[in-house]
Write a protein that holds these residues in place. Structure first.
Motif, PDB file in Angstrom:
ATOM      1  N   HIS A   1      -1.122   9.909 -10.512  1.00  0.00           N
ATOM      2  CA  HIS A   1      -0.934  10.721  -9.307  1.00  0.00           C
ATOM      3  C   HIS A   1      -1.020  12.231  -9.571  1.00  0.00           C
ATOM      4  CE1 HIS A   1       0.097   7.293  -6.893  1.00  0.00           C
ATOM      5  NE2 HIS A   1       1.220   7.035  -7.535  1.00  0.00           N
ATOM      6  N   LEU A   2      -1.017  12.634 -10.835  1.00  0.00           N
ATOM      7  CA  LEU A   2      -0.825  14.045 -11.159  1.00  0.00           C
ATOM      8  C   LEU A   2      -1.866  14.973 -10.525  1.00  0.00           C
ATOM      9  CD1 LEU A   2       0.426  14.375 -14.848  1.00  0.00           C
ATOM     10  CD2 LEU A   2       1.517  15.198 -12.757  1.00  0.00           C
TER      11      LEU A   2
ATOM     12  N   GLY B   1       0.774  -1.227   0.000  1.00  0.00           N
ATOM     13  CA  GLY B   1       0.000   0.000   0.000  1.00  0.00           C
ATOM     14  C   GLY B   1       0.809   1.281   0.000  1.00  0.00           C
ATOM     15  N   ALA B   2       2.114   1.200  -0.207  1.00  0.00           N
ATOM     16  CA  ALA B   2       2.983   2.374  -0.194  1.00  0.00           C
ATOM     17  C   ALA B   2       3.319   2.801  -1.626  1.00  0.00           C
ATOM     18  CB  ALA B   2       4.261   2.071   0.581  1.00  0.00           C
ATOM     19  N   VAL B   3       4.047   3.899  -1.752  1.00  0.00           N
ATOM     20  CA  VAL B   3       4.518   4.354  -3.053  1.00  0.00           C
ATOM     21  C   VAL B   3       6.046   4.397  -3.033  1.00  0.00           C
ATOM     22  CG1 VAL B   3       2.459   5.679  -3.640  1.00  0.00           C
ATOM     23  CG2 VAL B   3       4.322   6.792  -2.380  1.00  0.00           C
ATOM     24  N   VAL B   4       6.651   4.394  -4.234  1.00  0.00           N
ATOM     25  CA  VAL B   4       8.106   4.347  -4.327  1.00  0.00           C
ATOM     26  C   VAL B   4       8.634   5.536  -5.119  1.00  0.00           C
ATOM     27  CG1 VAL B   4       8.073   2.884  -6.396  1.00  0.00           C
ATOM     28  CG2 VAL B   4      10.100   2.876  -4.912  1.00  0.00           C
ATOM     29  N   VAL B   5       9.762   6.064  -4.651  1.00  0.00           N
ATOM     30  CA  VAL B   5      10.501   7.115  -5.360  1.00  0.00           C
ATOM     31  C   VAL B   5      11.843   6.520  -5.764  1.00  0.00           C
ATOM     32  CG1 VAL B   5      11.538   9.399  -5.248  1.00  0.00           C
ATOM     33  CG2 VAL B   5       9.410   8.943  -3.985  1.00  0.00           C
TER      34      VAL B   5
ATOM     35  N   LEU C   1      20.906   2.175 -19.472  1.00  0.00           N
ATOM     36  CA  LEU C   1      20.203   0.895 -19.582  1.00  0.00           C
ATOM     37  C   LEU C   1      18.721   1.159 -19.815  1.00  0.00           C
ATOM     38  CD1 LEU C   1      18.632   0.369 -16.600  1.00  0.00           C
ATOM     39  CD2 LEU C   1      20.952  -0.129 -15.921  1.00  0.00           C
ATOM     40  N   PRO C   2      18.007   0.223 -20.417  1.00  0.00           N
ATOM     41  CA  PRO C   2      16.577   0.426 -20.663  1.00  0.00           C
ATOM     42  C   PRO C   2      15.805   0.508 -19.345  1.00  0.00           C
ATOM     43  CG  PRO C   2      17.453  -1.355 -22.021  1.00  0.00           C
ATOM     44  CD  PRO C   2      18.504  -1.042 -21.002  1.00  0.00           C
ATOM     45  N   ILE C   3      14.908   1.472 -19.254  1.00  0.00           N
ATOM     46  CA  ILE C   3      14.051   1.642 -18.085  1.00  0.00           C
ATOM     47  C   ILE C   3      12.613   1.738 -18.600  1.00  0.00           C
ATOM     48  CG2 ILE C   3      13.491   3.125 -16.106  1.00  0.00           C
ATOM     49  CD1 ILE C   3      16.387   4.150 -16.203  1.00  0.00           C
ATOM     50  N   ALA C   4      11.685   1.124 -17.868  1.00  0.00           N
ATOM     51  CA  ALA C   4      10.275   1.126 -18.283  1.00  0.00           C
ATOM     52  C   ALA C   4       9.407   1.531 -17.099  1.00  0.00           C
ATOM     53  CB  ALA C   4       9.880  -0.243 -18.821  1.00  0.00           C
ATOM     54  N   LEU C   5       9.372   2.823 -16.802  1.00  0.00           N
ATOM     55  CA  LEU C   5       8.657   3.299 -15.623  1.00  0.00           C
ATOM     56  C   LEU C   5       7.161   3.044 -15.719  1.00  0.00           C
ATOM     57  CD1 LEU C   5      10.421   6.709 -14.838  1.00  0.00           C
ATOM     58  CD2 LEU C   5      10.958   4.419 -13.992  1.00  0.00           C
ATOM     59  N   ASP C   6       6.566   3.330 -16.881  1.00  0.00           N
ATOM     60  CA  ASP C   6       5.124   3.125 -17.028  1.00  0.00           C
ATOM     61  C   ASP C   6       4.762   1.647 -16.887  1.00  0.00           C
ATOM     62  OD1 ASP C   6       4.869   5.815 -17.431  1.00  0.00           O
ATOM     63  OD2 ASP C   6       4.323   5.684 -19.559  1.00  0.00           O
ATOM     64  N   ALA C   7       5.508   0.786 -17.554  1.00  0.00           N
ATOM     65  CA  ALA C   7       5.208  -0.645 -17.518  1.00  0.00           C
ATOM     66  C   ALA C   7       5.354  -1.211 -16.112  1.00  0.00           C
ATOM     67  CB  ALA C   7       6.116  -1.399 -18.486  1.00  0.00           C
ATOM     68  N   ALA C   8       6.314  -0.693 -15.347  1.00  0.00           N
ATOM     69  CA  ALA C   8       6.531  -1.166 -13.983  1.00  0.00           C
ATOM     70  C   ALA C   8       5.589  -0.502 -12.978  1.00  0.00           C
ATOM     71  CB  ALA C   8       7.976  -0.919 -13.567  1.00  0.00           C
ATOM     72  N   GLU C   9       4.800   0.450 -13.446  1.00  0.00           N
ATOM     73  CA  GLU C   9       3.864   1.202 -12.604  1.00  0.00           C
ATOM     74  C   GLU C   9       4.573   1.935 -11.469  1.00  0.00           C
ATOM     75  OE1 GLU C   9       0.792  -1.573 -11.429  1.00  0.00           O
ATOM     76  OE2 GLU C   9      -0.256  -1.257 -13.329  1.00  0.00           O
ATOM     77  N   VAL C  10       5.744   2.492 -11.806  1.00  0.00           N
ATOM     78  CA  VAL C  10       6.489   3.306 -10.848  1.00  0.00           C
ATOM     79  C   VAL C  10       5.667   4.556 -10.521  1.00  0.00           C
ATOM     80  CG1 VAL C  10       8.525   4.806 -10.647  1.00  0.00           C
ATOM     81  CG2 VAL C  10       8.765   2.454 -11.466  1.00  0.00           C
ATOM     82  N   ASP C  11       5.777   5.018  -9.287  1.00  0.00           N
ATOM     83  CA  ASP C  11       5.029   6.193  -8.850  1.00  0.00           C
ATOM     84  C   ASP C  11       5.768   7.493  -9.163  1.00  0.00           C
ATOM     85  OD1 ASP C  11       2.815   4.785  -7.273  1.00  0.00           O
ATOM     86  OD2 ASP C  11       4.629   3.949  -6.363  1.00  0.00           O
ATOM     87  N   PHE C  12       7.016   7.566  -8.689  1.00  0.00           N
ATOM     88  CA  PHE C  12       7.817   8.786  -8.831  1.00  0.00           C
ATOM     89  C   PHE C  12       9.261   8.407  -9.140  1.00  0.00           C
ATOM     90  CE2 PHE C  12       4.541   9.444  -5.577  1.00  0.00           C
ATOM     91  CZ  PHE C  12       3.857  10.550  -6.080  1.00  0.00           C
ATOM     92  N   ALA C  13       9.952   9.279  -9.869  1.00  0.00           N
ATOM     93  CA  ALA C  13      11.374   9.052 -10.157  1.00  0.00           C
ATOM     94  C   ALA C  13      12.078  10.378 -10.364  1.00  0.00           C
ATOM     95  CB  ALA C  13      11.549   8.166 -11.385  1.00  0.00           C
TER      96      ALA C  13
ATOM     97  N   LEU D   1      12.375  14.976 -13.302  1.00  0.00           N
ATOM     98  CA  LEU D   1      11.533  14.237 -12.373  1.00  0.00           C
ATOM     99  C   LEU D   1      10.348  13.663 -13.127  1.00  0.00           C
ATOM    100  CD1 LEU D   1       8.708  15.937 -11.540  1.00  0.00           C
ATOM    101  CD2 LEU D   1      10.344  17.292 -10.257  1.00  0.00           C
ATOM    102  N   TYR D   2       9.836  12.562 -12.605  1.00  0.00           N
ATOM    103  CA  TYR D   2       8.725  11.833 -13.218  1.00  0.00           C
ATOM    104  C   TYR D   2       7.636  11.633 -12.183  1.00  0.00           C
ATOM    105  CZ  TYR D   2       6.261   7.467 -14.591  1.00  0.00           C
ATOM    106  OH  TYR D   2       5.323   6.498 -14.865  1.00  0.00           O
ATOM    107  N   VAL D   3       6.408  11.936 -12.570  1.00  0.00           N
ATOM    108  CA  VAL D   3       5.238  11.648 -11.737  1.00  0.00           C
ATOM    109  C   VAL D   3       4.263  10.853 -12.588  1.00  0.00           C
ATOM    110  CG1 VAL D   3       3.318  12.607 -10.426  1.00  0.00           C
ATOM    111  CG2 VAL D   3       5.529  13.777 -10.414  1.00  0.00           C
ATOM    112  N   ALA D   4       3.897   9.659 -12.148  1.00  0.00           N
ATOM    113  CA  ALA D   4       2.957   8.836 -12.902  1.00  0.00           C
ATOM    114  C   ALA D   4       1.645   9.584 -13.086  1.00  0.00           C
ATOM    115  CB  ALA D   4       2.709   7.524 -12.168  1.00  0.00           C
ATOM    116  N   GLU D   5       1.075   9.448 -14.253  1.00  0.00           N
ATOM    117  CA  GLU D   5      -0.142  10.191 -14.600  1.00  0.00           C
ATOM    118  C   GLU D   5      -1.251   9.998 -13.573  1.00  0.00           C
ATOM    119  OE1 GLU D   5      -2.988  10.854 -18.546  1.00  0.00           O
ATOM    120  OE2 GLU D   5      -1.777   9.029 -18.352  1.00  0.00           O
TER     121      GLU D   5
END
Length: 399
Positions: free
Chosen positions: A244-245, A194-198, A208-220, A238-242
């Protein structure tokens, strides 16, 4: 062992090296994981920017294109490097400032929870900011104390997650050992609790290849002066998943995060888009440099860059093993980023000797020598020459 000139001749990315400024006075530059080389295109682009945009258009440059640069270049970076759809990535400020914003944003989307989890071996900025933000928001810090090489594993993280966990802050690649943390599995585990990750992507973005959307990352968050070759102090991203916007708020509510930044309104109305994560006037020259770095990486492709990174690190490890040096970087290619770390009791003195002999590595307290391998600019011959001098300096230290 395959000769370095043979490896360079077979390297499909070798031509990219000629598109950077290469120092004639250096034998080997093995610190691209701290500051990347200068792209030739950036020299030309910045000169044109000063002459034709700033010099000729002056204040009209904002209306021409500059106002949109944080988002447009953010989208380019997100697509080419992060596996992120449009409208979720923005170029702004420094990594530290962006992490400060994201920590507040992340805490805000998990009200009622009062713990932040971070490893005690993370980069100093991350640790300092977590402690500071936790104190100001009345949260408790839960510390992971992982092994240098194994780093943060799913098993170790599972032991500290619980109903009180609001946010987990981790680096994708450990800045000391080069260990690559399993972003997908860790993100999934954090969400199960139930937490979020930064995620801090400073040592992985662009290499290296990164797939933030596919991994459902919250913030980066991440910097651009390492593998993106954008220059010292270049603005970060910085990245904020849609998803959460519309819910996130950030603590530096400058005019650039307003819904209409030129309205000069008496009341603050936050932008409904990723622009809400901006604060003050962006560094246009810095973002222009970021854009050139992103374009080079997009042209080469992160899959090809990762393949060469694995080959470079494997070759480096082979050379170091042959010399009998202690390596504190994972042996399995899938478990490491793009630098290899040597441990030696006299590491600081050895580093100084290497620099005096034309090889630039990176020293990390108390006894680590990092060899940063930037696939677009580092050749196998450069690695061989650099490691040979490292071995000589180690021999001098023993005498």
């Amino acid at each position: 062992m395959t000769p370095p000139d043979v490896l360079d001749a077979a390297d499909p990315l070798a031509p990219f090296r000629d598109r950077f400024v290469i120092d004639d006075d250096l034998v080997a530059y093995l610190d691209g994981n701290s500051l990347g080389r200068v792209p030739q295109a950036t020299l030309e682009r910045l000169a044109a920017f000063v002459r034709d945009e700033w010099g000729s258009r002056l204040i009209r440059g904002w209306e021409d294109a500059w106002v949109d640069l944080p988002v447009t270049v953010g989208d380019e970076l997100g697509e080419a490097l992060l596996g992120a759809g449009a409208g979720q990535t923005v170029i702004a400020d420094s990594t530290s400032v962006n992490l400060y914003k994201l920590l507040h944003a992340a805490i805000g989307v998990r009200p009622g929870r009062d713990e932040i989890v971070i490893d005690a071996t993370n980069f100093p900025t991350d640790r300092y900011l977590v402690e500071s933000v936790a104190a100001s928001c009345g949260l408790t810090v839960r510390w992971l104390r992982p092994d240098l090489v194994d780093n943060v594993t799913v098993e170790a993280l599972a032991d500290v997650l619980g109903e009180r966990t609001a946010v987990v802050v981790l680096s994708h690649v450990d800045y000391r050992s080069g260990t690559l943390v399993d972003l997908d599995a860790v993100t999934q585990l954090v969400h199960e609790h139930g937490a979020v990750v930064v995620w801090d992507l400073c040592h992985s973005a662009g290499v290296l290849p990164i797939a933030l959307d596919a991994a459902e990352v919250d913030f980066a968050v991440g910097c651009t002066y390492k593998y993106l070759n954008s220059g010292p102090g270049a603005p970060a991203f910085l990245y904020v998943a849609e998803r959460h916007l519309t819910a996130v708020t950030q603590p530096i509510a400058g005019w650039w995060s307003a819904s209409d930044l030129f309205a000069m309104s008496d009341t603050y109305e936050v932008a409904p888009t990723i622009r809400r994560m901006l604060s003050g006037t962006p560094s246009v020259a810095g973002i222009v440099a970021v854009q050139e770095g992103v374009r080079l990486i997009a042209e080469a492709g992160t899959e090809a860059i990762r393949a060469k990174s694995e080959a470079l690190t494997a070759y480096t490890i082979e050379l170091l093993d042959e010399a009998g040096l202690e390596i504190v970087t994972p042996r399995e290619p899938a478990l490491r980023g793009s630098h290899v770390t040597v441990r030696h009791a006299d590491a600081r003195n050895i580093t100084d000797q290497m620099i005096a002999r034309g090889v630039v590595p990176d020293f990390r307290e108390p006894d680590l020598i990092r060899l940063g391998l930037s696939p677009l600019t580092t050749s196998f011959a450069e690695v061989e020459a650099g490691v040979r001098i490292l071995v000589d300096c180690v021999g001098d230290a023993r005498r």
